[in-house]
Write an enzyme that holds these catalytic residues in place. Structure first.
Site, mmCIF file in Angstrom:
data_model
loop_
_atom_site.group_PDB
_atom_site.id
_atom_site.type_symbol
_atom_site.label_atom_id
_atom_site.label_comp_id
_atom_site.label_asym_id
_atom_site.label_seq_id
_atom_site.Cartn_x
_atom_site.Cartn_y
_atom_site.Cartn_z
ATOM 1 N N ASP A 21 -64.794 31.606 35.665
ATOM 2 C CA ASP A 21 -63.741 30.998 34.837
ATOM 3 C C ASP A 21 -64.345 29.888 33.989
ATOM 4 O OD1 ASP A 21 -61.293 30.463 33.730
ATOM 5 O OD2 ASP A 21 -60.352 29.701 35.541
ATOM 6 N N LYS A 22 -63.501 29.396 33.082
ATOM 7 C CA LYS A 22 -63.899 28.304 32.183
ATOM 8 C C LYS A 22 -62.803 27.250 32.211
ATOM 9 C CE LYS A 22 -62.083 28.014 28.524
ATOM 10 N NZ LYS A 22 -61.348 27.523 27.357
ATOM 11 N N HIS A 23 -63.194 25.991 32.042
ATOM 12 C CA HIS A 23 -62.183 24.947 31.846
ATOM 13 C C HIS A 23 -62.580 24.133 30.627
ATOM 14 C CE1 HIS A 23 -59.229 21.839 32.665
ATOM 15 N NE2 HIS A 23 -60.176 20.982 32.333
ATOM 16 N N SER A 24 -61.604 23.841 29.781
ATOM 17 C CA SER A 24 -61.878 22.980 28.631
ATOM 18 C C SER A 24 -61.090 21.691 28.785
ATOM 19 C CB SER A 24 -61.457 23.708 27.345
ATOM 20 O OG SER A 24 -61.267 22.772 26.308
ATOM 21 N N THR B 119 -53.079 26.819 26.553
ATOM 22 C CA THR B 119 -53.207 28.283 26.487
ATOM 23 C C THR B 119 -51.903 28.980 26.877
ATOM 24 O OG1 THR B 119 -55.545 28.098 26.963
ATOM 25 C CG2 THR B 119 -54.548 30.219 27.459
ATOM 26 N N ARG C 195 -49.859 9.874 39.340
ATOM 27 C CA ARG C 195 -50.871 9.271 38.448
ATOM 28 C C ARG C 195 -50.281 9.056 37.058
ATOM 29 N NH1 ARG C 195 -55.415 13.415 38.398
ATOM 30 N NH2 ARG C 195 -56.383 12.034 36.883
ATOM 31 N N SER D 184 -58.979 16.723 40.583
ATOM 32 C CA SER D 184 -57.758 17.424 40.171
ATOM 33 C C SER D 184 -58.103 18.792 39.565
ATOM 34 C CB SER D 184 -57.021 16.541 39.157
ATOM 35 O OG SER D 184 -55.981 17.242 38.558
ATOM 36 N N LYS E 60 -58.067 23.015 41.614
ATOM 37 C CA LYS E 60 -57.373 24.227 41.143
ATOM 38 C C LYS E 60 -58.372 25.328 40.827
ATOM 39 C CE LYS E 60 -55.391 21.350 38.398
ATOM 40 N NZ LYS E 60 -54.663 20.294 37.743
ATOM 41 N N LYS E 61 -59.483 24.961 40.175
ATOM 42 C CA LYS E 61 -60.473 25.989 39.819
ATOM 43 C C LYS E 61 -61.101 26.580 41.084
ATOM 44 C CE LYS E 61 -60.007 26.131 35.440
ATOM 45 N NZ LYS E 61 -59.469 27.341 34.820
HETATM 46 N N1 URA Z 1 -56.027 18.025 33.805
HETATM 47 C C1 URA Z 1 -55.812 18.119 35.166
HETATM 48 O O1 URA Z 1 -55.472 19.178 35.664
HETATM 49 N N2 URA Z 1 -56.001 17.016 35.916
HETATM 50 C C2 URA Z 1 -56.373 15.824 35.401
HETATM 51 O O2 URA Z 1 -56.530 14.881 36.149
HETATM 52 C C3 URA Z 1 -56.582 15.731 34.009
HETATM 53 C C4 URA Z 1 -56.402 16.856 33.225
#
Ligand code: URA
Length: 440
Positions: free
Chosen positions: A82-85, A122, A170, A185, A189-190
């Protein structure tokens, strides 16, 4: 969890000592079950935000939040990637990247977000496709990925629910902007996706959340270390975010540009980023011998229609009727929502485009309906703009530089804003590549 234990965790943070795996897991389990006073959680968050914790504790926090919900496990021998931006303007990469990677033989169970601040999400983009459903259970995600090779699904309460609770707190306690909390955070999830490899697109510049290269590098370093610490091969790419990506900005318009790329066309800037991210993931996952070979594989499936076919199959698996999906990839304008008005912005002088005021453009489009101001706001999927002349391009007086897609007639002030949101000079600027460097 009693006050004594929380106090001891807070003292450890203040003394630069480890809070320890057991304490962090117990704390996060109480956060998930809402069985701890909010006051304690806020005190802990504020101390973490101000003082930071040890690297090992960030890994424990990440894994504790991951274990607070469902995690995906995979039987297949195909690598899971996977990718996260960190968020940009015109950042539509996932829409092409997930199917392109799947077409190359890896699997992509992608969890994605909605619009955040000035940046698009997305999920909002995909929801401009009629009937595309981003709400899926972890079991449904698995089924789709096993059948099609990829899915793109909204983050939900089944995955890392403790992060959802902490994030909400937060948000209202000004404790979002801390590298370690962001790292835990995102990676909770990833890592719940059961990944073998992850590429992080960490953006820096005037239209990114991280304005400087140093800030972006610090976040990248933290996420790469924790990703690898969680057993995921992780690499971060530091990319420039001062100019919109590709030619289209706005939810439906970004899907349109993505389909152009999936049809072997589209803007080279967009294509190059997909190829860059995809090439790295194919290399990290062992599907390609090196990044170069991975990049060639991605280019090939974008050009020969294989990525487009996976995209179509993903749309069908996520609720789009077969004939709509067929039409979407062949005549996307007939399927995607279009705006009531289109206004052309023409250049008043001859020269070369040198800059776009990308942050202000994104904020303006957001206020016109392309993004949200509050979480409960509806999105106007058709609002956005197309860039016809890019940085470095020659432009003659009277040439169309932008087309604005809008639902309400533009005011004079808005018209003036779009006429002034780019600059033209006598000399072209030297093109700067998107990729600055990588952190691995
Ligand atoms: N996106 C997230 O899922 N968590 C964060 O803390 C910041 C951006």
């Amino acid at each position: 969890m009693d006050e004594g234990k929380i106090s001891s965790m807070i003292s450890s943070i203040l003394n630069g000592e480890e809070q320890g795996k057991e304490s962090i897991f117990e704390f996060i389990s109480h956060v998930k079950n809402d069985s701890i006073s909010q006051e304690y959680v806020v005190e802990w968050l504020k101390t973490m935000h101000q003082h930071g914790c040890t690297n090992l504790d960030v890994i424990h926090l990440t894994t504790a939040m991951r274990e607070s919900g469902a995690t995906l496990t995979w039987q297949s021998d195909k690598p899971i990637v996977d990718k996260h931006s960190t968020g940009g303007v015109g950042d539509k990469m996932s829409i092409m990247l997930a199917p392109a990677l799947a077409a190359c033989g890896v699997r992509v169970p992608m969890l994605a977000g909605r619009s955040l601040g000035h940046t698009g999400g997305t999920i909002d983009k995909l929801e401009s496709i009629p009937n595309f459903s981003c709400i899926k259970t972890p079991e449904e995600m698995k089924t789709i990925v096993e059948e099609v090779g990829c899915c793109i699904v909204a983050q939900n309460t089944s995955i890392a629910p403790a992060d959802g609770r902490l994030y909400a707190l937060r948000d209202v306690t000004n404790t979002i902007d801390n590298v370690q909390l962001i790292t835990a955070s995102i990676l909770s999830k990833k890592s719940a996706e059961g990944l073998d490899a992850l590429v992080l697109d960490v953006k820096y510049g005037s239209a990114a959340f991280m304005k400087t290269l140093e800030e972006a590098r610090a976040l990248a370093r933290s996420m790469v270390d924790v990703g690898n610490g969680c057993g995921i091969k992780t690499v971060a790419q530091l990319t420039r975010m001062d100019e919109p990506i590709g030619s289209h900005i706005g939810n439906a318009l970004e899907v349109l540009e993505s389909i152009h790329v999936l049809n072997g066309q589209g803007h080279e800037d967009t294509k190059q980023l997909v190829v860059l991210q995809g090439g790295t993931l194919l290399h990290l996952s062992g599907k390609a011998e090196n990044e170069q070979e991975g990049q060639e594989m991605i280019r090939h499936v974008l050009e020969n229609g294989q990525a487009k076919n996976v995209f179509k199959a993903m749309c069908i698996a996520q609720g789009v009727p077969i004939d709509t999906a067929e039409q979407l990839v062949s005549h996307p304008e007939d399927v995607l929502p279009s705006s009531k008005f289109e206004t052309l912005i023409r250049s008043e002088i001859t020269g070369y485009v040198t800059t776009f005021d990308t942050m202000k453009i994104a904020q303006r489009l957001r206020s016109m309906g392309a993004g949200r101001v509050q979480l409960s706001d509806d999105i106007d999927h058709a609002v956005g703009l197309i860039i016809h002349r890019h940085v470095g391009d020659e432009v003659k007086k009277g040439d169309v530089v932008l087309t604005i897609h809008h639902s309400v007639a533009l005011s004079e002030e808005e018209q003036n804003f779009f006429s002034m949101c780019y600059s033209i000079q006598n000399q072209p600027l030297r093109a700067t590549p998107r990729l600055h460097s990588t952190v691995s």
